[in-house]
Design an enzyme around this catalytic site. Structure first.
Site, PDB file in Angstrom:
ATOM      1  N   ASP A  25       6.682  -5.715   2.776  1.00 55.38           N
ATOM      2  CA  ASP A  25       6.700  -4.257   2.845  1.00 55.38           C
ATOM      3  C   ASP A  25       8.112  -3.737   3.069  1.00 55.38           C
ATOM      4  O   ASP A  25       8.557  -2.783   2.430  1.00 55.38           O
ATOM      5  CB  ASP A  25       5.815  -3.775   4.008  1.00 55.38           C
ATOM      6  N   SER A  37       1.654   0.428   2.923  1.00 55.70           N
ATOM      7  CA  SER A  37       2.822   0.191   3.760  1.00 55.70           C
ATOM      8  C   SER A  37       3.394   1.436   4.422  1.00 55.70           C
ATOM      9  O   SER A  37       4.608   1.620   4.489  1.00 55.70           O
ATOM     10  CB  SER A  37       3.895  -0.481   2.892  1.00 55.70           C
ATOM     11  N   SER A  38       2.499   2.262   4.956  1.00 58.06           N
ATOM     12  CA  SER A  38       3.002   3.441   5.673  1.00 58.06           C
ATOM     13  C   SER A  38       3.751   3.027   6.929  1.00 58.06           C
ATOM     14  O   SER A  38       4.663   3.740   7.371  1.00 58.06           O
ATOM     15  CB  SER A  38       1.856   4.391   6.026  1.00 58.06           C
ATOM     16  N   HIS A  72      -0.159 -12.202   0.664  1.00 53.09           N
ATOM     17  CA  HIS A  72      -0.208 -13.293   1.642  1.00 53.09           C
ATOM     18  C   HIS A  72       0.662 -14.473   1.191  1.00 53.09           C
ATOM     19  O   HIS A  72       0.319 -15.634   1.437  1.00 53.09           O
ATOM     20  CB  HIS A  72      -1.658 -13.737   1.906  1.00 53.09           C
TER      21      HIS A  72
HETATM   22  P1  ADP Z   1      -0.232   0.482   6.317  1.00 48.22           P
HETATM   23  O1  ADP Z   1       1.162   0.043   6.648  1.00 48.22           O
HETATM   24  O2  ADP Z   1      -0.880  -0.366   5.268  1.00 48.22           O
HETATM   25  O3  ADP Z   1      -0.360   1.932   6.009  1.00 48.22           O
HETATM   26  P2  ADP Z   1      -0.643  -0.216   9.082  1.00 48.22           P
HETATM   27  O4  ADP Z   1      -1.866  -0.387   9.905  1.00 48.22           O
HETATM   28  O5  ADP Z   1       0.322  -1.342   9.018  1.00 48.22           O
HETATM   29  O6  ADP Z   1      -1.120   0.224   7.618  1.00 48.22           O
HETATM   30  O7  ADP Z   1       0.178   1.049   9.603  1.00 48.22           O
HETATM   31  C1  ADP Z   1      -0.458   2.308   9.784  1.00 48.22           C
HETATM   32  C2  ADP Z   1       0.063   2.923  11.070  1.00 48.22           C
HETATM   33  O8  ADP Z   1       1.446   3.303  10.920  1.00 48.22           O
HETATM   34  C3  ADP Z   1      -0.636   4.232  11.446  1.00 48.22           C
HETATM   35  O9  ADP Z   1      -1.873   4.004  12.111  1.00 48.22           O
HETATM   36  C4  ADP Z   1       0.402   4.845  12.372  1.00 48.22           C
HETATM   37  O10 ADP Z   1       0.361   4.244  13.651  1.00 48.22           O
HETATM   38  C5  ADP Z   1       1.722   4.458  11.701  1.00 48.22           C
HETATM   39  N1  ADP Z   1       2.158   5.543  10.793  1.00 48.22           N
HETATM   40  C6  ADP Z   1       2.371   5.480   9.472  1.00 48.22           C
HETATM   41  N2  ADP Z   1       2.749   6.674   8.970  1.00 48.22           N
HETATM   42  C7  ADP Z   1       2.805   7.531  10.015  1.00 48.22           C
HETATM   43  C8  ADP Z   1       3.107   8.932  10.175  1.00 48.22           C
HETATM   44  N3  ADP Z   1       3.430   9.698   9.130  1.00 48.22           N
HETATM   45  N4  ADP Z   1       3.052   9.456  11.409  1.00 48.22           N
HETATM   46  C9  ADP Z   1       2.729   8.683  12.468  1.00 48.22           C
HETATM   47  N5  ADP Z   1       2.415   7.390  12.392  1.00 48.22           N
HETATM   48  C10 ADP Z   1       2.437   6.799  11.183  1.00 48.22           C
HETATM   49 MG    MG Z   2       1.739  -1.733   7.546  1.00 43.74          MG
END
Ligand code: ADP
Ligand code: MG
Length: 349
Positions: free
Chosen positions: A154, A112-113, A26
């Site tokens: 991220d 940070s997916s 943050h």
């Molecule tokens: P974080 O970035 O911490 O993982 P977020 O809530 O910012 O959490 O992002 C997660 C979202 O990103 C998932 O709910 C989905 O919508 C998208 N996402 C990430 N990886 C994938 C994937 N491999 N396939 C489809 N959607 C994805």
């Molecule tokens: Mg995210």
């Protein structure tokens, strides 16, 4: 500037790492400091360019998107495809793509997916700019897709990752300095089991409180801790205190890593977690319990929540072998290594 798209119809593999933030949460949207590292878990897209449709299948969700070009609307189904649509819209995509997304990251867990997905998608679709342009594209896309006014932590970590290094980022200067990770420091990530929702109003509220504080005492990373006394609202005052003290911990943390001082780094992580819990109020009881459990393990220097908070993962810095089986703590855990940046590889067809 609209990035150029390679018109060749090619088979390719695009990969973008996730990231773990070692310290400094943050702080990005407040123009402060953070110390993340790109990790050896990430998003991979395999496919080929061509045609006038964007078709992607997500193995994680077992659903697919199929949109005709040009894509003008980001509010599509399935919801995960909104990130993809936002990237394609920003790039003004005119050449189609057909492929599959796989991921080794836990989704929605603070690693940070979402930025990893945005950046892998951009590279797969033919983004051809600098890493800085790539990070900014991903930030705009996150906002367009889900309305989260996120900072750049991220996206920077994912676009600028350096093998074996953490990244000392200054978000006012937009400077990124690699910091060599000590060889005798292991980074373990453990999932608390609590799914977090960054898009929740709490994130925007925290950001607004930091903006209010800055309007009273000036840009928070340039303030001294005593400056917060001029803020009358006790909640805003605590939010500001977190940002100011966290930036100092990031500075000290980079110094500790450079001095091979794992124990010193661990103490800063513990202080950072207390500040995120007490002053910034973005932890949860489950995450607090997990941090306490991890730091009670011999050889664990320190642990803290990582990412925006409200659940998700905890990161620990340890002596090698202190947590031999990261999955043993809660069922979901990883030993992670500092990895290189997002990349795309064209395959012979
Ligand atoms: P974080 O970035 O911490 O993982 P977020 O809530 O910012 O959490 O992002 C997660 C979202 O990103 C998932 O709910 C989905 O919508 C998208 N996402 C990430 N990886 C994938 C994937 N491999 N396939 C489809 N959607 C994805
Ligand atoms: Mg995210």
């Amino acid at each position: 500037m609209t990035p150029a798209v390679n018109p060749a119809m090619t088979s390719l593999v695009a990969h973008a790492p996730g990231r773990v933030n070692l310290i400094g949460d943050h702080t990005d949207y407040a123009g402060g400091l953070a110390l993340p590292m790109a990790i050896d878990l990430g998003t991979t897209i395999i496919g080929h360019r061509g045609g006038d449709q964007l078709r992607l299948h997500s193995e994680q969700f077992r659903t697919a998107m199929m949109e005709a070009l040009p894509i003008m609307d980001t509010q599509i189904e399935p919801i995960w495809a909104r990130y993809v649509a936002a990237v394609a819209t920003d790039m003004r995509l005119s050449l189609g793509f057909d492929g599959t997304i796989t991921s080794t990251l836990p989704l929605g867990a603070g690693l940070s997916s979402s930025a990893s997905l945005e950046i892998a998608v951009a590279l797969a679709l033919g983004f051809d700019g600098t890493p800085m342009e790539l990070a900014l594209l991903a930030q705009r896309s996150e906002f367009a897709a889900v309305g989260v006014p996120c900072g750049l932590l991220d996206q920077f970590a994912c676009a600028f990752g350096r093998d074996g290094h953490a990244l000392l980022i200054d978000f006012t200067a937009s400077s990124i300095e690699p910091v060599l990770m000590p060889e005798n420091l292991e980074i373990i990530v453990v999932h608390s089991g609590v799914e977090r929702t960054l898009a929740g109003s709490a994130y925007s509220e925290r950001r607004a409180a930091c903006e209010t504080a800055a309007s009273i005492i000036g840009e928070l990373p340039t303030c001294a801790i005593g400056d917060v006394d001029a803020i009358s609202d006790p909640v805003v005052r605590r939010r500001a205190r977190h940002v100011i003290t966290e930036c100092e911990r990031v500075r000290e943390g980079a110094h500790a890593l450079r001095s091979d001082d794992g124990a010193g780094f661990g103490s800063l992580m513990i202080e950072s977690h207390a500040s995120l819990r007490n002053d910034f109020e973005v932890s949860t009881p489950e995450v607090d319990d997990l941090v306490a459990r991890l730091i009670s393990i011999p050889g664990v220097h320190g642990a803290r929540m990582t990412g925006a908070g409200f659940g998700g993962c905890v990161v620990a810095a340890c002596k090698p072998g202190a947590i031999p089986e990261p999955t043993s703590i809660t069922g979901r855990g990883w030993k992670v290594q500092a990895a290189g940046p997002a990349r795309v590889e064209m395959l012979e067809v």
